[in-house]
Write a protein that holds these residues in place. Structure first.
Motif, PDB file in Angstrom:
ATOM      1  N   ARG A  62      -4.504  -0.742  -3.287  1.00 48.55           N
ATOM      2  CA  ARG A  62      -5.611  -1.713  -3.381  1.00 48.55           C
ATOM      3  C   ARG A  62      -5.088  -3.054  -3.915  1.00 48.55           C
ATOM      4  N   VAL A  65      -3.230  -4.633  -1.018  1.00 49.73           N
ATOM      5  CA  VAL A  65      -4.165  -5.148  -0.015  1.00 49.73           C
ATOM      6  C   VAL A  65      -4.835  -6.400  -0.531  1.00 49.73           C
ATOM      7  N   GLN A  69      -4.759 -10.363   1.182  1.00 45.17           N
ATOM      8  CA  GLN A  69      -5.935 -11.115   1.613  1.00 45.17           C
ATOM      9  C   GLN A  69      -5.715 -12.628   1.469  1.00 45.17           C
ATOM     10  N   ARG A  76      -0.856 -11.404   8.263  1.00 45.50           N
ATOM     11  CA  ARG A  76      -1.174 -10.255   7.388  1.00 45.50           C
ATOM     12  C   ARG A  76      -0.634  -8.943   7.944  1.00 45.50           C
ATOM     13  N   LEU A  80       1.918  -6.595   6.126  1.00 46.44           N
ATOM     14  CA  LEU A  80       1.501  -5.249   5.714  1.00 46.44           C
ATOM     15  C   LEU A  80       2.494  -4.199   6.202  1.00 46.44           C
ATOM     16  N   ALA A 138      -7.429  -3.366   5.702  1.00 46.83           N
ATOM     17  CA  ALA A 138      -6.682  -4.579   5.330  1.00 46.83           C
ATOM     18  C   ALA A 138      -6.516  -5.465   6.559  1.00 46.83           C
TER      19      ALA A 138
END
Length: 462
Positions: A62, A65, A69, A76, A80, A138
């Motif tokens: 979390r 993620v 953002q 992204r 990721l 995400a």
């Protein structure tokens, strides 16, 4: 139904082995219970470990993620995937990354810990925790944390194998130690068994030594006391049997002497008194014939004839009483068998058939002695519960047959005390009477003897 071979071999095992196996079985049962408790605790520990690892991994993702953002949307996804590839293996979880179309873009590599090994499926089913997967979004990508407890289960399996090895080693040591301890503690029982065997074979002087163990000491004292009482009882029985034999021999001799005396008296009565009475009666008869005209003398002569006739009848009756006839022998045999059956509690069936005319006293006395000696042998040696006696005669021969349902002649001498000359004495008595004796052991068991004696030479002439 036949029992299994393993059960038969266990039933034939020694006391040391059986006690050791029982103790091992009890210890194994306790270990199984402890193993069940360990499985329950281990399952809870695995569940807590995987769940805690999943919560930590979820919180960390979390955070990652949230940082992504802040990046432009077009970078992204690449960022990721780069972060996921850099993370590698997430502890106790499998990380999957899927794009907006649901296509799998990344999956974490397998764990290098104990690679290539897995716990058995049944053991994994016992310990695995069914935890739900955790999902995060995400920027059009979906991250999935799939809990994986296989490594923790494998650790538990390795621990179980180690404990099982130690448990097997413990049970083996327990069995060996128990057998050795029992063998050392129960070694005096071998002496007890040997003493019992010797006593069973008639060695009543066998005694046990003093043992240090209180229990075995009490056993030795009880055994020695029993052996003392048994030896005293055997000695008393020997003395009683010896006294009984002496009394029997004395009675036999007294009866033989009385019989000889009766025969002597009978011969004297027959040869002296009876002949004198016969001569006096003959003279009286002659006087009666020649004094028919002399009434006074004739009457006295008739009185002499009458009195001498009565005297002859009296002498004849005395002679008959002094000699044993058939009725007397049958009556004495009946009295003998009835008293014997009452004294010893053995069923006795007798069949007696003798001729109407008499047999002499020597043969009658011999038959009675043969029957008495045969019944005595049954009590001493046969261990029988039923006896059959048959005494029958015709004009030429008298037979005596005695049969029992005892142990027969193949068992050897019994434990009863006795002189051991009963059968030899019977042979000699039968031989003196001019007969012969036979012994047989039927296949069905028991013992039979039969004596055959001549009658004609001993027939009483009236």
């Amino acid at each position: 139904m036949k029992r299994p071979l393993a059960f038969l071999s266990l039933g034939q095992a020694g006391l040391h082995t059986r006690v050791g196996l029982v103790l091992c079985a009890l210890a194994a049962s306790l270990l199984l219970v402890l193993g069940g408790l360990w499985l329950h605790a281990t399952r809870n520990a695995v569940h807590e470990e995987v769940e805690a690892a999943t919560r930590v991994s979820e919180q960390w993702l979390r955070v990652v993620v949230g940082e992504l953002q802040a990046l432009p949307p077009d970078v992204r996804g690449e960022r990721l995937l780069a972060v996921a590839a850099g993370i590698g293996r997430v502890r106790a979880n499998v990380l999957e990354v899927r794009d907006a179309d649901g296509q799998l873009r990344h999956v974490s590599p397998p764990s290098a810990y104990k690679a290539g090994r897995e716990a058995p499926a049944w053991f994994a089913d016992l310990l695995s925790s069914r935890l739900p997967a955790r999902h995060l979004n995400a920027g059009g990508f979906q991250l999935s944390l799939l809990p994986d407890s296989s490594r923790a289960v494998l650790d538990a399996w390795d621990e179980l194998l180690g404990m099982a090895g130690w448990a097997l080693l413990f049970l083996t040591a327990l069995f060996a130690g128990t057998r050795q301890a029992l063998g050392r503690a129960l070694r005096p029982l071998d002496q007890v068994m040997r003493a019992l065997d010797r006593t069973g074979r008639g060695r009543f002087d066998t005694r046990l030594p003093h043992f240090d163990s209180p229990e075995l000491g009490r056993l030795a004292r009880a055994f020695n006391g029993m052996a003392d009482r048994l030896k005293a009882a055997v000695d008393d029985n020997v003395r009683l049997e010896t006294a009984r034999e002496v009394a029997e021999q004395m009675r036999s001799r007294l009866e033989d002497e009385r019989r000889a005396e009766r025969e002597s008296i009978a011969r004297e009565l027959h040869d002296e008194l009876a002949q004198g009475i016969t001569a006096v009666r003959a003279l009286g008869g002659a006087i009666v014939q020649r004094t028919t005209e002399q009434l006074a003398l004739h009457g006295h002569a008739q009185s002499i004839v009458a009195v001498t006739g009565e005297m002859q009848d009296g002498v004849r009756r005395i002679l008959h009483r002094l000699r044993a006839d058939t009725a007397g022998l049958a009556e004495r045999l009946a009295q003998c068998t009835e008293a014997w059956g009452r004294q010893h509690g053995i069923a006795l069936e007798s069949r007696i058939s003798l001729p109407e005319d008499g047999i002499d006293d020597e043969l009658a006395q011999g038959v009675l002695r043969i029957v008495q000696e045969g019944l005595t042998n049954v009590v001493r040696h046969a261990q029988a519960s039923r006896v059959e006696l048959t005494v029958q005669a015709d004009e030429a021969e008298l037979s005596v047959r005695l049969a029992d349902n005892g142990c027969g002649a193949g068992r050897g001498l019994s434990g009863q005390a006795g002189c051991g000359l009963g059968l030899q004495g019977m042979r000699e008595r039968v031989a003196l009477l001019g007969g012969h004796l036979e012994f047989t052991s039927p296949a069905a068991g028991g013992f039979v003897f039969e004596a055959r004696l001549p009658v004609n030479a001993r027939r009483v002439v009236s």
